[in-house]
Design a protein around this motif. Structure first.
Motif, PDB file in Angstrom:
ATOM      1  N   ALA B  78       0.835  -1.207   0.000  1.00 37.08           N
ATOM      2  CA  ALA B  78       0.000   0.000   0.000  1.00 37.08           C
ATOM      3  C   ALA B  78       0.868   1.256   0.000  1.00 37.08           C
ATOM      4  N   SER B  79       1.687   1.397  -1.019  1.00 29.74           N
ATOM      5  CA  SER B  79       2.678   2.477  -1.039  1.00 29.74           C
ATOM      6  C   SER B  79       2.032   3.857  -1.007  1.00 29.74           C
ATOM      7  N   ARG B  80       2.779   4.810  -0.490  1.00 33.89           N
ATOM      8  CA  ARG B  80       2.352   6.202  -0.382  1.00 33.89           C
ATOM      9  C   ARG B  80       3.362   7.090  -1.088  1.00 33.89           C
ATOM     10  N   ALA B  81       2.971   8.290  -1.424  1.00 33.68           N
ATOM     11  CA  ALA B  81       3.895   9.219  -2.071  1.00 33.68           C
ATOM     12  C   ALA B  81       5.134   9.446  -1.194  1.00 33.68           C
ATOM     13  N   ARG B 107      15.809   3.082  -6.851  1.00 34.52           N
ATOM     14  CA  ARG B 107      15.117   4.376  -6.732  1.00 34.52           C
ATOM     15  C   ARG B 107      13.634   4.154  -6.965  1.00 34.52           C
ATOM     16  N   LEU B 108      12.849   4.374  -5.919  1.00 33.30           N
ATOM     17  CA  LEU B 108      11.406   4.168  -5.978  1.00 33.30           C
ATOM     18  C   LEU B 108      10.697   5.505  -6.099  1.00 33.30           C
ATOM     19  N   LYS B 109       9.784   5.575  -7.050  1.00 35.83           N
ATOM     20  CA  LYS B 109       8.947   6.764  -7.185  1.00 35.83           C
ATOM     21  C   LYS B 109       7.499   6.326  -7.085  1.00 35.83           C
ATOM     22  N   VAL B 110       6.770   6.898  -6.146  1.00 37.05           N
ATOM     23  CA  VAL B 110       5.363   6.580  -5.960  1.00 37.05           C
ATOM     24  C   VAL B 110       4.554   7.777  -6.423  1.00 37.05           C
ATOM     25  N   LEU B 111       3.731   7.547  -7.421  1.00 36.91           N
ATOM     26  CA  LEU B 111       2.952   8.623  -8.036  1.00 36.91           C
ATOM     27  C   LEU B 111       1.597   8.756  -7.352  1.00 36.91           C
ATOM     28  N   ALA B 112       1.259  10.000  -6.993  1.00 34.43           N
ATOM     29  CA  ALA B 112      -0.020  10.246  -6.305  1.00 34.43           C
ATOM     30  C   ALA B 112      -1.188  10.240  -7.282  1.00 34.43           C
TER      31      ALA B 112
END
Lengths: 115, 112
Positions: B78-81, B107-112
């Motif tokens: 349940a990733s978050r920004a 490198r992780l980028k979580v997009l809102a």
């Protein structure tokens, strides 16, 4: 509890100049580490102290880098003379001991740019 | 020298999705740790798993360790920004030195 303190946060120098970074570990932490992190890479261990003795400095370029930890508390990392490839973030970390459960606590790092 | 290698090197997901990153290492280890690094900041310890453990949980984090394959995985559910960061594994060798060697990072980028 205060964290690992490092200074300066940023430094810009010309090649062949010298620079020094300072680190104050968490109180009571016996082990102190200096890592070099080049942009886009993982941290690379430069030197590790246990109290005021050196445990490992196998990857420290000793012709230009030196580090000391007087009285087993604060530490200073010096580069003289600097080269372009020394541009990196220098991270200081400390841990209570160097034993099995040694979680590392990092400072914010000192970013060096060599022109 | 880098002991571990993470893959993928970069990962981009939508908020709410799960993120999985892997770490492979070369020599026998005593334990393996995962750290997070936000842009321009120091590393923060997330979780430690010992060589005799196979799985560990901490909040939304799940770490597995397969010593036969010399690999570990980190799952963020349940990733978050705010999870946007670089993630590194660090290994301590099985004997002798107490030093921790870090991998190359994901490198992780979580997009809102």
């Amino acid at each position: 509890e205060a964290g690992v303190a490092q200074s300066p946060r940023y430094k810009i120098i010309e090649k062949r100049q010298s620079v020094a970074f300072w680190c104050n570990p968490i109180s009571g932490h016996a082990t102190l580490y200096w890592y070099q992190q080049i942009l886009g890479q993982g941290p690379k261990l430069l030197i590790q102290f246990q109290n005021n003795g050196v445990v490992d400095d196998s990857q420290l370029p000793k012709d230009r880098f030196s580090a000391e930890r007087l009285k087993g508390v604060d530490s200073t990392l010096k580069i003289q003379p600097a080269k372009l490839e020394d541009s990196a973030v220098y991270l200081c970390a400390s841990s209570y001991t160097a034993t099995n459960t040694g979680e590392l606590f990092f400072g914010e790092g000192s970013r060096l740019t060599v022109l | 020298s880098q002991q571990g290698e993470e893959d993928p090197q970069a990962l981009s997901i939508q908020e709410g999705e799960n993120a999985t990153m892997n770490c492979s290492y070369k020599t026998s280890i005593n334990n393996l740790q995962w750290y997070r690094q936000n842009s321009g900041r120091g590393l923060v310890h997330l979780i430690l798993i010992r060589s005799n453990e196979r799985e560990k949980h901490s909040g939304r984090l799940r770490v597995t360790l397969d010593t036969s394959k010399k690999s570990s995985s980190l799952l963020i559910t349940a990733s978050r920004a705010a999870d946007t960061a670089s993630y590194f594994c660090a290994t301590r060798r099985g004997s002798g030195t107490y030093k921790y060697i870090f991998g190359t990072g994901t490198r992780l980028k979580v997009l809102a």
